[in-house]
Design a protein around this motif. Structure first.
Motif, PDB file in Angstrom:
ATOM      1  N   GLY A  74       0.807  -1.219   0.000  1.00 27.07           N
ATOM      2  CA  GLY A  74       0.000   0.000   0.000  1.00 27.07           C
ATOM      3  C   GLY A  74       0.833   1.258   0.000  1.00 27.07           C
ATOM      4  N   LEU A  75       2.040   1.167  -0.548  1.00 25.86           N
ATOM      5  CA  LEU A  75       2.946   2.315  -0.611  1.00 25.86           C
ATOM      6  C   LEU A  75       3.005   2.864  -2.029  1.00 25.86           C
ATOM      7  CD1 LEU A  75       5.936   0.886   1.465  1.00 25.86           C
ATOM      8  CD2 LEU A  75       4.274   2.603   2.222  1.00 25.86           C
ATOM      9  N   PRO A  76       3.270   4.155  -2.179  1.00 32.14           N
ATOM     10  CA  PRO A  76       3.512   4.686  -3.518  1.00 32.14           C
ATOM     11  C   PRO A  76       4.871   4.186  -4.008  1.00 32.14           C
ATOM     12  CG  PRO A  76       4.053   6.333  -1.886  1.00 32.14           C
ATOM     13  CD  PRO A  76       3.466   5.166  -1.130  1.00 32.14           C
ATOM     14  N   PRO A  77       5.169   4.363  -5.278  1.00 29.61           N
ATOM     15  CA  PRO A  77       6.525   4.028  -5.736  1.00 29.61           C
ATOM     16  C   PRO A  77       7.549   4.835  -4.934  1.00 29.61           C
ATOM     17  CG  PRO A  77       5.082   4.408  -7.600  1.00 29.61           C
ATOM     18  CD  PRO A  77       4.314   4.820  -6.367  1.00 29.61           C
ATOM     19  N   LEU A  78       8.600   4.154  -4.528  1.00 26.81           N
ATOM     20  CA  LEU A  78       9.642   4.778  -3.709  1.00 26.81           C
ATOM     21  C   LEU A  78      10.909   4.956  -4.524  1.00 26.81           C
ATOM     22  CD1 LEU A  78       9.275   2.536  -0.506  1.00 26.81           C
ATOM     23  CD2 LEU A  78       8.166   4.740  -0.976  1.00 26.81           C
ATOM     24  N   PRO A  79      11.759   5.904  -4.123  1.00 24.62           N
ATOM     25  CA  PRO A  79      13.075   6.000  -4.764  1.00 24.62           C
ATOM     26  C   PRO A  79      13.829   4.682  -4.575  1.00 24.62           C
ATOM     27  CG  PRO A  79      12.689   7.875  -3.306  1.00 24.62           C
ATOM     28  CD  PRO A  79      11.575   6.907  -3.072  1.00 24.62           C
ATOM     29  N   VAL A  80      14.687   4.384  -5.522  1.00 26.58           N
ATOM     30  CA  VAL A  80      15.465   3.149  -5.501  1.00 26.58           C
ATOM     31  C   VAL A  80      16.944   3.513  -5.579  1.00 26.58           C
ATOM     32  CG1 VAL A  80      15.969   1.002  -6.739  1.00 26.58           C
ATOM     33  CG2 VAL A  80      13.623   1.906  -6.704  1.00 26.58           C
ATOM     34  N   VAL A  81      17.732   2.979  -4.657  1.00 27.20           N
ATOM     35  CA  VAL A  81      19.174   3.184  -4.724  1.00 27.20           C
ATOM     36  C   VAL A  81      19.713   2.339  -5.874  1.00 27.20           C
ATOM     37  CG1 VAL A  81      21.388   2.902  -3.542  1.00 27.20           C
ATOM     38  CG2 VAL A  81      19.377   3.653  -2.260  1.00 27.20           C
ATOM     39  N   GLU A  82      20.404   2.984  -6.788  1.00 25.89           N
ATOM     40  CA  GLU A  82      21.063   2.287  -7.894  1.00 25.89           C
ATOM     41  C   GLU A  82      22.456   1.885  -7.423  1.00 25.89           C
ATOM     42  OE1 GLU A  82      19.720   1.686 -10.955  1.00 25.89           O
ATOM     43  OE2 GLU A  82      17.822   2.664 -10.401  1.00 25.89           O
ATOM     44  N   TRP A  83      22.768   0.616  -7.527  1.00 26.48           N
ATOM     45  CA  TRP A  83      24.052   0.121  -7.036  1.00 26.48           C
ATOM     46  C   TRP A  83      25.117   0.262  -8.093  1.00 26.48           C
ATOM     47  CZ3 TRP A  83      23.166   0.114  -2.250  1.00 26.48           C
ATOM     48  CH2 TRP A  83      21.956  -0.328  -1.733  1.00 26.48           C
ATOM     49  N   PRO A  84      26.246   0.859  -7.748  1.00 31.75           N
ATOM     50  CA  PRO A  84      27.339   0.993  -8.715  1.00 31.75           C
ATOM     51  C   PRO A  84      28.019  -0.359  -8.939  1.00 31.75           C
ATOM     52  CG  PRO A  84      28.050   1.781  -6.571  1.00 31.75           C
ATOM     53  CD  PRO A  84      26.586   1.432  -6.442  1.00 31.75           C
TER      54      PRO A  84
END
Length: 158
Positions: A74-84
């Motif tokens: 039930g959450l909106p889309p969240l930021p995602v950490v992009e892994w280097p």
């Protein structure tokens, strides 16, 4: 305040000896090939949102977390950490530690993961100028009331 959230372990419990995991019914969403989605308690979304932090996926699920888990929780889309792409970190440091500190850019944060060690806490204490709570969750049980209480207590004092 940022809250970096891992999926496997904190949200999807696994590996507990002789433990029958509960199966939850969430909203009708595509499991997207993730057969363990029903181990995730949909009420965790409301409980995480109630912490008042800016939630950020810090998981190898990457954007699949927004496709499968965010609707389930039930959450909106969240930021995602992009892994280097990088070599293994030195010594016992978790491979997520340096990228998360970089992503936080000095902002206070909570990091919920099942693979945290004292090496990560020590490194963050030296290399991150703001407050940070690195909270380890037992992957056999996932997030529990005790975990939420520890985070709430830290947030109240930070």
């Amino acid at each position: 305040m940022l809250l970096f959230l891992d999926v496997d372990g904190p949200l999807i419990p696994f590996g507990a000896a002789d433990r029958a995991y509960p199966v939850y019914e969430g909203p009708p969403v595509s499991a997207g090939g993730h057969p363990l989605l029903t181990r995730v308690d949909p009420a965790l979304g409301r409980r995480l949102a109630a912490l008042g932090c800016d939630l950020v996926w810090a998981t190898t699920w990457m954007d699949d977390a927004n496709v499968c888990l965010a609707p389930w929780l039930g959450l909106p889309p969240l930021p995602v950490v992009e892994w280097p792409d990088e070599d293994e970190p030195p010594d016992l440091l978790h491979w997520k530690t340096r990228p998360l500190v970089a992503w936080a850019a000095g902002r206070p944060f909570v990091w919920i993961d099942d693979e945290l060690t004292e090496a990560d806490r020590s490194w963050v204490a030296v290399h991150h100028p703001g407050p940070a709570l690195l909270h380890r969750v037992d992957h056999g049980y996932g997030l529990t009331e005790a975990d939420f209480e520890a985070v709430r207590e830290w947030l109240g004092g930070s």
